[in-house]
Motif scaffolding. Structure first.
Motif, PDB file in Angstrom:
ATOM      1  N   MET A 209     -18.784  29.287  21.305  1.00  0.00           N
ATOM      2  CA  MET A 209     -20.046  28.775  20.760  1.00  0.00           C
ATOM      3  C   MET A 209     -19.772  27.922  19.522  1.00  0.00           C
ATOM      4  O   MET A 209     -18.970  28.310  18.661  1.00  0.00           O
ATOM      5  CB  MET A 209     -20.987  29.928  20.400  1.00  0.00           C
ATOM      6  N   PRO A 210     -20.395  26.744  19.371  1.00  0.00           N
ATOM      7  CA  PRO A 210     -20.189  25.929  18.164  1.00  0.00           C
ATOM      8  C   PRO A 210     -20.909  26.552  16.964  1.00  0.00           C
ATOM      9  O   PRO A 210     -22.103  26.842  17.010  1.00  0.00           O
ATOM     10  CB  PRO A 210     -20.815  24.582  18.543  1.00  0.00           C
ATOM     11  N   VAL A 211     -20.155  26.754  15.884  1.00  0.00           N
ATOM     12  CA  VAL A 211     -20.710  27.440  14.714  1.00  0.00           C
ATOM     13  C   VAL A 211     -20.493  26.673  13.416  1.00  0.00           C
ATOM     14  O   VAL A 211     -21.159  26.960  12.418  1.00  0.00           O
ATOM     15  CB  VAL A 211     -20.116  28.855  14.570  1.00  0.00           C
ATOM     16  N   SER A 212     -19.577  25.712  13.367  1.00  0.00           N
ATOM     17  CA  SER A 212     -19.286  25.039  12.104  1.00  0.00           C
ATOM     18  C   SER A 212     -18.825  23.616  12.375  1.00  0.00           C
ATOM     19  O   SER A 212     -18.569  23.227  13.514  1.00  0.00           O
ATOM     20  CB  SER A 212     -18.211  25.796  11.309  1.00  0.00           C
ATOM     21  N   VAL A 213     -18.711  22.858  11.273  1.00  0.00           N
ATOM     22  CA  VAL A 213     -18.338  21.445  11.339  1.00  0.00           C
ATOM     23  C   VAL A 213     -17.321  21.182  10.238  1.00  0.00           C
ATOM     24  O   VAL A 213     -17.427  21.740   9.131  1.00  0.00           O
ATOM     25  CB  VAL A 213     -19.576  20.539  11.156  1.00  0.00           C
ATOM     26  N   LYS A 214     -16.336  20.336  10.532  1.00  0.00           N
ATOM     27  CA  LYS A 214     -15.350  19.980   9.512  1.00  0.00           C
ATOM     28  C   LYS A 214     -14.919  18.534   9.705  1.00  0.00           C
ATOM     29  O   LYS A 214     -15.086  17.936  10.775  1.00  0.00           O
ATOM     30  CB  LYS A 214     -14.128  20.897   9.566  1.00  0.00           C
ATOM     31  N   VAL A 215     -14.363  17.980   8.634  1.00  0.00           N
ATOM     32  CA  VAL A 215     -13.800  16.637   8.670  1.00  0.00           C
ATOM     33  C   VAL A 215     -12.590  16.627   7.748  1.00  0.00           C
ATOM     34  O   VAL A 215     -12.599  17.249   6.681  1.00  0.00           O
ATOM     35  CB  VAL A 215     -14.850  15.576   8.241  1.00  0.00           C
ATOM     36  N   GLU A 216     -11.542  15.950   8.184  1.00  0.00           N
ATOM     37  CA  GLU A 216     -10.299  15.849   7.406  1.00  0.00           C
ATOM     38  C   GLU A 216     -10.111  14.409   6.950  1.00  0.00           C
ATOM     39  O   GLU A 216     -10.151  13.485   7.766  1.00  0.00           O
ATOM     40  CB  GLU A 216      -9.102  16.299   8.242  1.00  0.00           C
ATOM     41  N   LEU A 217      -9.916  14.239   5.653  1.00  0.00           N
ATOM     42  CA  LEU A 217      -9.778  12.916   5.050  1.00  0.00           C
ATOM     43  C   LEU A 217      -8.338  12.696   4.625  1.00  0.00           C
ATOM     44  O   LEU A 217      -7.706  13.591   4.055  1.00  0.00           O
ATOM     45  CB  LEU A 217     -10.706  12.775   3.835  1.00  0.00           C
ATOM     46  N   LYS A 218      -7.841  11.485   4.887  1.00  0.00           N
ATOM     47  CA  LYS A 218      -6.499  11.096   4.494  1.00  0.00           C
ATOM     48  C   LYS A 218      -6.519   9.671   3.977  1.00  0.00           C
ATOM     49  O   LYS A 218      -7.394   8.886   4.339  1.00  0.00           O
ATOM     50  CB  LYS A 218      -5.522  11.204   5.670  1.00  0.00           C
ATOM     51  N   GLY A 219      -5.543   9.358   3.144  1.00  0.00           N
ATOM     52  CA  GLY A 219      -5.406   7.983   2.681  1.00  0.00           C
ATOM     53  C   GLY A 219      -6.489   7.577   1.691  1.00  0.00           C
ATOM     54  O   GLY A 219      -6.882   8.352   0.802  1.00  0.00           O
ATOM     55  N   ASP A 220      -6.991   6.362   1.845  1.00  0.00           N
ATOM     56  CA  ASP A 220      -7.973   5.821   0.904  1.00  0.00           C
ATOM     57  C   ASP A 220      -9.295   6.562   0.971  1.00  0.00           C
ATOM     58  O   ASP A 220      -9.968   6.731  -0.054  1.00  0.00           O
ATOM     59  CB  ASP A 220      -8.198   4.334   1.192  1.00  0.00           C
ATOM     60  N   SER A 221      -9.716   6.994   2.153  1.00  0.00           N
ATOM     61  CA  SER A 221     -10.987   7.726   2.251  1.00  0.00           C
ATOM     62  C   SER A 221     -10.921   9.053   1.509  1.00  0.00           C
ATOM     63  O   SER A 221     -11.936   9.532   0.987  1.00  0.00           O
ATOM     64  CB  SER A 221     -11.323   7.966   3.728  1.00  0.00           C
ATOM     65  N   MET A 222      -9.746   9.655   1.416  1.00  0.00           N
ATOM     66  CA  MET A 222      -9.581  10.899   0.658  1.00  0.00           C
ATOM     67  C   MET A 222      -9.815  10.654  -0.828  1.00  0.00           C
ATOM     68  O   MET A 222     -10.541  11.421  -1.492  1.00  0.00           O
ATOM     69  CB  MET A 222      -8.178  11.443   0.904  1.00  0.00           C
ATOM     70  N   TYR A 223      -9.255   9.581  -1.368  1.00  0.00           N
ATOM     71  CA  TYR A 223      -9.444   9.283  -2.783  1.00  0.00           C
ATOM     72  C   TYR A 223     -10.874   8.808  -3.076  1.00  0.00           C
ATOM     73  O   TYR A 223     -11.398   9.037  -4.169  1.00  0.00           O
ATOM     74  CB  TYR A 223      -8.432   8.236  -3.234  1.00  0.00           C
ATOM     75  N   ASP A 224     -11.520   8.156  -2.112  1.00  0.00           N
ATOM     76  CA  ASP A 224     -12.913   7.745  -2.314  1.00  0.00           C
ATOM     77  C   ASP A 224     -13.842   8.954  -2.406  1.00  0.00           C
ATOM     78  O   ASP A 224     -14.755   8.991  -3.236  1.00  0.00           O
ATOM     79  CB  ASP A 224     -13.362   6.832  -1.172  1.00  0.00           C
ATOM     80  N   PHE A 225     -13.620   9.950  -1.556  1.00  0.00           N
ATOM     81  CA  PHE A 225     -14.409  11.182  -1.643  1.00  0.00           C
ATOM     82  C   PHE A 225     -14.150  11.908  -2.949  1.00  0.00           C
ATOM     83  O   PHE A 225     -15.080  12.427  -3.579  1.00  0.00           O
ATOM     84  CB  PHE A 225     -14.100  12.088  -0.453  1.00  0.00           C
ATOM     85  N   LEU A 226     -12.889  11.959  -3.360  1.00  0.00           N
ATOM     86  CA  LEU A 226     -12.551  12.629  -4.618  1.00  0.00           C
ATOM     87  C   LEU A 226     -13.213  11.942  -5.799  1.00  0.00           C
ATOM     88  O   LEU A 226     -13.696  12.604  -6.736  1.00  0.00           O
ATOM     89  CB  LEU A 226     -11.033  12.656  -4.778  1.00  0.00           C
ATOM     90  N   GLN A 227     -13.288  10.631  -5.790  1.00  0.00           N
ATOM     91  CA  GLN A 227     -13.920   9.903  -6.879  1.00  0.00           C
ATOM     92  C   GLN A 227     -15.421  10.161  -6.929  1.00  0.00           C
ATOM     93  O   GLN A 227     -15.983  10.375  -8.009  1.00  0.00           O
ATOM     94  CB  GLN A 227     -13.658   8.407  -6.724  1.00  0.00           C
ATOM     95  N   SER A 228     -16.090  10.164  -5.784  1.00  0.00           N
ATOM     96  CA  SER A 228     -17.529  10.444  -5.777  1.00  0.00           C
ATOM     97  C   SER A 228     -17.814  11.888  -6.169  1.00  0.00           C
ATOM     98  O   SER A 228     -18.843  12.176  -6.808  1.00  0.00           O
ATOM     99  CB  SER A 228     -18.109  10.159  -4.384  1.00  0.00           C
ATOM    100  N   LEU A 229     -16.912  12.825  -5.823  1.00  0.00           N
ATOM    101  CA  LEU A 229     -17.100  14.220  -6.204  1.00  0.00           C
ATOM    102  C   LEU A 229     -16.972  14.407  -7.710  1.00  0.00           C
ATOM    103  O   LEU A 229     -17.776  15.128  -8.330  1.00  0.00           O
ATOM    104  CB  LEU A 229     -16.089  15.094  -5.461  1.00  0.00           C
ATOM    105  N   VAL A 230     -15.979  13.763  -8.316  1.00  0.00           N
ATOM    106  CA  VAL A 230     -15.706  13.966  -9.742  1.00  0.00           C
ATOM    107  C   VAL A 230     -16.665  13.148 -10.614  1.00  0.00           C
ATOM    108  O   VAL A 230     -17.136  13.623 -11.658  1.00  0.00           O
ATOM    109  CB  VAL A 230     -14.237  13.612 -10.050  1.00  0.00           C
ATOM    110  N   ASP A 231     -16.976  11.936 -10.200  1.00  0.00           N
ATOM    111  CA  ASP A 231     -17.774  11.045 -11.047  1.00  0.00           C
ATOM    112  C   ASP A 231     -19.275  11.246 -10.919  1.00  0.00           C
ATOM    113  O   ASP A 231     -20.006  11.015 -11.883  1.00  0.00           O
ATOM    114  CB  ASP A 231     -17.443   9.585 -10.731  1.00  0.00           C
TER     115      ASP A 231
END
Length: 321
Positions: A209-231
């Protein structure tokens, strides 16, 4: 001003209709007749000659070239890591004991007897302790770095209704910007739906049964998410002291201490602070809490401590309970 110029203008204006009614001279008639005769001659000559039609070009010659949409700029946090943070981590986590340690030469294998050659080797008894991973040597060629960031959210309501996963999928796609093969990246898998591996009768959960969702970020998209999270997100959290550190009584040989993964969770209200969702909150019927996992290249002894040092270099605070 004299009145004579006005009279001259009026006289020329009265002559214009009379000029239009004037008869065309014979010379102009002769020119027009000659032009019509020449046109008929050209038509007759053109009709006698076979018409040459150009064949269309092959399809391969007029197809548009492949347009690859690449990155327009390097992320600011990626430049911060390569220019400043990597050298600081090298200074703080360098171990002279491991650097000066002499590597053991591999043991020479003895020639197997005919009795041993055709039989499997017996298992080595190691007791009840888990195998300890090798300590990562930190040098100028192996500086700790972020490998990927995983965002995971659990939706309990999906057990009764699978449609409740749509809001979580939409939110993670907006936050990460990851879609299957999106942005010209062939290796991007986008947002993945996680299914249950085992059944649990107490929660009415069945395997598959589907119960959760995930996404894995690498490269530039990883740093873009980190910047939006921190800033944008962390400064707007009210009474946010930071990420809690594990208690000091945690053994250093535990599996969590030997893996260089730093994880922490956020409440559902935190998701609404991302600029991608805040601009259009009404499009998401429900927001969910989520966990963030920072996966580093560290393994072995003191891997978790060095991983927290790396994450804190991106302005993510930690505090002791």
């Amino acid at each position: 001003m004299s009145i004579s110029p006005l009279r001259s203008l009026a006289s020329t204006a009265s002559r214009i209709p009379s000029l239009k009614q004037s008869i065309i001279p014979s010379s102009s008639r002769f020119a027009s007749s000659s032009s019509t005769s020449s046109s008929t001659k050209t038509k007759s000559t053109s009709s006698s000659k076979p018409s040459t039609q150009t064949t269309p070009l092959p399809k391969d010659d007029w197809e548009l070239p492949h347009i690859h949409i690449g990155s327009t700029h390097s992320p600011r946090y990626s430049e911060h890591y390569h220019n400043t943070l990597s050298s600081d981590l090298m200074y703080m986590t360098y171990s002279h004991r491991l650097a000066n340690k002499v590597e053991k030469l591999p043991l020479e294998e003895k020639d197997l007897t005919p009795y041993e050659a055709n039989r499997p080797k017996p298992p080595i008894m190691r007791g009840n302790r888990s195998l300890r991973t090798k300590t990562t040597k930190i040098n100028e060629n192996n500086v700790p770095k972020l490998e990927s960031i995983i965002i995971h959210t659990m939706v309990k309501e999906a057990i009764a209704n699978k449609a409740t996963l749509l809001s979580a999928i939409m939110a993670l796609r907006a936050i990460s910007g990851e879609t299957p093969n999106g942005g010209g990246k062939k290796g991007s898998s986008g947002v993945e739906v996680i299914v249950a591996k085992k059944s649990a009768a107490a929660w009415k959960l069945r395997a598959g049964m589907p119960v959760s969702v995930k996404v894995e970020l690498k490269g530039d998209s990883m740093y873009d998410f980190l910047q939006s999270l921190v800033d944008f997100v962390l400064p707007r959290l009210r009474d946010f002291p930071g990420i809690p550190l594990p208690p000091s009584s945690t053994p250093k040989n535990s599996p969590a201490s030997l893996t260089g993964i730093v994880s922490f969770g956020f409440s559902p209200t935190t998701m609404s602070f991302f600029p991608q969702i805040e601009s259009n909150t009404d499009a998401y019927p429900r927001l969910h809490g989520f966990h963030v996992y920072f996966k580093t290249s560290l393994r072995g002894e003191n891997a978790h401590e060095h991983a927290r040092t790396l994450v804190s270099g991106f302005r993510i605070p930690f505090y002791r309970r």
